[in-house]
Write a protein that holds these residues in place. Structure first.
Motif, PDB file in Angstrom:
ATOM      1  N   MET A   1      11.316  32.503 -15.382  1.00 25.50           N
ATOM      2  CA  MET A   1      11.449  31.983 -14.040  1.00 25.50           C
ATOM      3  C   MET A   1      11.191  33.063 -12.995  1.00 25.50           C
ATOM      4  SD  MET A   1      12.191  28.693 -13.671  1.00 25.50           S
ATOM      5  CE  MET A   1      10.740  28.496 -14.621  1.00 25.50           C
ATOM      6  N   ALA A   2      11.652  34.285 -13.278  1.00 30.57           N
ATOM      7  CA  ALA A   2      11.416  35.370 -12.324  1.00 30.57           C
ATOM      8  C   ALA A   2       9.917  35.619 -12.155  1.00 30.57           C
ATOM      9  CB  ALA A   2      12.125  36.639 -12.781  1.00 30.57           C
ATOM     10  N   GLU A   3       9.184  35.582 -13.245  1.00 30.69           N
ATOM     11  CA  GLU A   3       7.739  35.795 -13.190  1.00 30.69           C
ATOM     12  C   GLU A   3       7.060  34.696 -12.373  1.00 30.69           C
ATOM     13  OE1 GLU A   3       4.212  35.697 -16.426  1.00 30.69           O
ATOM     14  OE2 GLU A   3       5.924  36.964 -16.936  1.00 30.69           O
ATOM     15  N   LEU A   4       7.551  33.481 -12.494  1.00 30.20           N
ATOM     16  CA  LEU A   4       6.980  32.350 -11.769  1.00 30.20           C
ATOM     17  C   LEU A   4       7.392  32.356 -10.296  1.00 30.20           C
ATOM     18  CD1 LEU A   4       5.475  29.592 -11.774  1.00 30.20           C
ATOM     19  CD2 LEU A   4       7.661  28.552 -12.401  1.00 30.20           C
ATOM     20  N   CYS A   5       8.668  32.605 -10.026  1.00 30.89           N
ATOM     21  CA  CYS A   5       9.214  32.435  -8.675  1.00 30.89           C
ATOM     22  C   CYS A   5       9.121  33.682  -7.794  1.00 30.89           C
ATOM     23  CB  CYS A   5      10.670  31.998  -8.770  1.00 30.89           C
ATOM     24  SG  CYS A   5      10.878  30.403  -9.607  1.00 30.89           S
ATOM     25  N   HIS A   6       8.926  34.857  -8.381  1.00 32.06           N
ATOM     26  CA  HIS A   6       8.780  36.124  -7.650  1.00 32.06           C
ATOM     27  C   HIS A   6       9.938  36.438  -6.694  1.00 32.06           C
ATOM     28  CE1 HIS A   6       4.687  36.687  -9.110  1.00 32.06           C
ATOM     29  NE2 HIS A   6       4.463  35.425  -8.819  1.00 32.06           N
ATOM     30  N   PRO A   7      11.195  36.466  -7.183  1.00 38.77           N
ATOM     31  CA  PRO A   7      12.292  36.837  -6.285  1.00 38.77           C
ATOM     32  C   PRO A   7      12.187  38.313  -5.901  1.00 38.77           C
ATOM     33  CG  PRO A   7      13.076  36.779  -8.537  1.00 38.77           C
ATOM     34  CD  PRO A   7      11.661  36.261  -8.558  1.00 38.77           C
ATOM     35  N   ASP A   8      12.738  38.669  -4.733  1.00 36.88           N
ATOM     36  CA  ASP A   8      12.761  40.073  -4.327  1.00 36.88           C
ATOM     37  C   ASP A   8      13.704  40.876  -5.210  1.00 36.88           C
ATOM     38  OD1 ASP A   8      10.952  39.562  -2.361  1.00 36.88           O
ATOM     39  OD2 ASP A   8      12.250  40.159  -0.700  1.00 36.88           O
ATOM     40  N   SER A   9      14.794  40.234  -5.656  1.00 37.37           N
ATOM     41  CA  SER A   9      15.730  40.905  -6.557  1.00 37.37           C
ATOM     42  C   SER A   9      16.381  39.867  -7.456  1.00 37.37           C
ATOM     43  CB  SER A   9      16.796  41.676  -5.768  1.00 37.37           C
ATOM     44  OG  SER A   9      17.552  40.793  -4.976  1.00 37.37           O
ATOM     45  N   ILE A  10      16.990  40.355  -8.530  1.00 39.04           N
ATOM     46  CA  ILE A  10      17.684  39.493  -9.490  1.00 39.04           C
ATOM     47  C   ILE A  10      19.096  40.030  -9.659  1.00 39.04           C
ATOM     48  CG2 ILE A  10      17.755  38.640 -11.865  1.00 39.04           C
ATOM     49  CD1 ILE A  10      14.692  38.966 -11.934  1.00 39.04           C
ATOM     50  N   LYS A  88       5.425  23.838 -11.816  1.00 38.11           N
ATOM     51  CA  LYS A  88       4.925  25.216 -11.817  1.00 38.11           C
ATOM     52  C   LYS A  88       4.208  25.524 -10.505  1.00 38.11           C
ATOM     53  CE  LYS A  88       4.578  26.494 -16.644  1.00 38.11           C
ATOM     54  NZ  LYS A  88       3.696  26.884 -17.736  1.00 38.11           N
ATOM     55  N   GLN A  89       3.462  24.580  -9.977  1.00 40.15           N
ATOM     56  CA  GLN A  89       2.789  24.782  -8.689  1.00 40.15           C
ATOM     57  C   GLN A  89       3.811  24.900  -7.559  1.00 40.15           C
ATOM     58  OE1 GLN A  89       0.159  21.422  -8.528  1.00 40.15           O
ATOM     59  NE2 GLN A  89      -1.405  22.396  -9.778  1.00 40.15           N
ATOM     60  N   LEU A  90       4.827  24.048  -7.582  1.00 33.48           N
ATOM     61  CA  LEU A  90       5.838  24.066  -6.522  1.00 33.48           C
ATOM     62  C   LEU A  90       6.682  25.343  -6.556  1.00 33.48           C
ATOM     63  CD1 LEU A  90       7.102  20.375  -6.632  1.00 33.48           C
ATOM     64  CD2 LEU A  90       5.876  21.484  -4.763  1.00 33.48           C
ATOM     65  N   PHE A  91       7.013  25.826  -7.755  1.00 27.24           N
ATOM     66  CA  PHE A  91       7.899  26.986  -7.884  1.00 27.24           C
ATOM     67  C   PHE A  91       7.184  28.322  -7.782  1.00 27.24           C
ATOM     68  CE2 PHE A  91      10.794  23.875  -9.936  1.00 27.24           C
ATOM     69  CZ  PHE A  91      11.897  24.091  -9.129  1.00 27.24           C
ATOM     70  N   ARG A  92       5.869  28.348  -7.918  1.00 26.48           N
ATOM     71  CA  ARG A  92       5.133  29.608  -7.884  1.00 26.48           C
ATOM     72  C   ARG A  92       5.393  30.321  -6.556  1.00 26.48           C
ATOM     73  NH1 ARG A  92       0.771  27.976 -10.002  1.00 26.48           N
ATOM     74  NH2 ARG A  92       1.359  28.715 -12.044  1.00 26.48           N
ATOM     75  N   GLY A  93       6.069  31.471  -6.621  1.00 28.72           N
ATOM     76  CA  GLY A  93       6.337  32.296  -5.444  1.00 28.72           C
ATOM     77  C   GLY A  93       7.432  31.780  -4.521  1.00 28.72           C
ATOM     78  N   CYS A  94       8.176  30.756  -4.945  1.00 29.76           N
ATOM     79  CA  CYS A  94       9.142  30.111  -4.048  1.00 29.76           C
ATOM     80  C   CYS A  94      10.342  30.983  -3.690  1.00 29.76           C
ATOM     81  CB  CYS A  94       9.620  28.795  -4.636  1.00 29.76           C
ATOM     82  SG  CYS A  94      10.703  28.980  -6.069  1.00 29.76           S
ATOM     83  N   MET A  95      10.565  32.086  -4.409  1.00 26.06           N
ATOM     84  CA  MET A  95      11.740  32.917  -4.128  1.00 26.06           C
ATOM     85  C   MET A  95      11.390  34.248  -3.474  1.00 26.06           C
ATOM     86  SD  MET A  95      14.595  32.134  -6.949  1.00 26.06           S
ATOM     87  CE  MET A  95      15.783  32.811  -5.813  1.00 26.06           C
ATOM     88  N   GLN A  96      10.186  34.384  -2.969  1.00 30.05           N
ATOM     89  CA  GLN A  96       9.832  35.615  -2.256  1.00 30.05           C
ATOM     90  C   GLN A  96      10.772  35.758  -1.069  1.00 30.05           C
ATOM     91  OE1 GLN A  96       5.653  35.031  -1.509  1.00 30.05           O
ATOM     92  NE2 GLN A  96       5.090  35.968  -3.454  1.00 30.05           N
ATOM     93  N   GLY A  97      11.347  36.959  -0.921  1.00 26.84           N
ATOM     94  CA  GLY A  97      12.293  37.207   0.153  1.00 26.84           C
ATOM     95  C   GLY A  97      13.717  36.794  -0.177  1.00 26.84           C
ATOM     96  N   ARG A  98      13.958  36.380  -1.419  1.00 26.62           N
ATOM     97  CA  ARG A  98      15.284  35.899  -1.821  1.00 26.62           C
ATOM     98  C   ARG A  98      15.777  36.632  -3.061  1.00 26.62           C
ATOM     99  NH1 ARG A  98      14.571  29.362  -1.609  1.00 26.62           N
ATOM    100  NH2 ARG A  98      14.784  29.170   0.629  1.00 26.62           N
ATOM    101  N   THR A  99      17.057  36.431  -3.354  1.00 21.51           N
ATOM    102  CA  THR A  99      17.672  36.957  -4.570  1.00 21.51           C
ATOM    103  C   THR A  99      17.844  35.810  -5.552  1.00 21.51           C
ATOM    104  OG1 THR A  99      18.872  38.664  -3.356  1.00 21.51           O
ATOM    105  CG2 THR A  99      19.708  38.094  -5.548  1.00 21.51           C
ATOM    106  N   MET A 100      17.456  36.036  -6.799  1.00 19.26           N
ATOM    107  CA  MET A 100      17.682  35.052  -7.861  1.00 19.26           C
ATOM    108  C   MET A 100      19.001  35.422  -8.545  1.00 19.26           C
ATOM    109  SD  MET A 100      15.372  34.193 -11.242  1.00 19.26           S
ATOM    110  CE  MET A 100      14.160  33.190 -10.376  1.00 19.26           C
ATOM    111  N   TYR A 101      19.916  34.466  -8.623  1.00 17.96           N
ATOM    112  CA  TYR A 101      21.202  34.679  -9.291  1.00 17.96           C
ATOM    113  C   TYR A 101      21.125  34.063 -10.675  1.00 17.96           C
ATOM    114  CZ  TYR A 101      22.968  36.204  -4.824  1.00 17.96           C
ATOM    115  OH  TYR A 101      23.165  36.906  -3.665  1.00 17.96           O
TER     116      TYR A 101
END
Length: 116
Positions: A1-10, A88-101
């Motif tokens: 999911m991190a690879e797909l969503c690209h969060p700034d941090s985990i 996969k299209q909707l989630f691609r890059g959706c967490m840029q600028g965010r933290t994934m918990y």
């Protein structure tokens, strides 16, 4: 999911009291939590969220199964392969600028050994 969503941090949630206190104070800082009266309600908060952010929205909830019959007569159905592509299209890059918990959990006893 991190690879797909690209969060700034985990952040891996550990469940400690220190982590709880830290997260609550962050939520107070951004206005999601408000401290309640400490004398009447020690350690309690009032929590606000966006009204449209609900757990279940009927028109956007789908049962994904290989056959339409698997969804039942009152549920929305979608082919799982079609839905996976769409998500996969909707989630691609959706967490840029965010933290994934990440909240680790176990569906069974955590001390159980699995067969080799």
């Amino acid at each position: 999911m991190a690879e797909l969503c690209h969060p700034d941090s985990i952040h891996w949630v550990d469940g400690s009291q220190a982590e709880y206190d830290f997260l609550c104070e962050r939520l107070v800082a951004v206005g999601t939590f408000t401290h309640l009266n400490e004398e009447q309600w020690p350690g309690c908060f009032y929590a606000r969220s966006v009204p449209g952010d609900v757990a279940r929205v009927e028109d956007r909830t789908f049962i994904c199964s290989l056959s339409r019959d698997g969804a039942g007569p009152t549920n929305n159905w979608e082919d799982p392969f079609v839905m996976r592509r769409r998500l996969k299209q909707l989630f691609r890059g959706c967490m840029q600028g965010r933290t994934m918990y990440v909240l680790p959990f176990s569906m069974g006893p955590s001390d159980r050994r699995f067969p080799a």
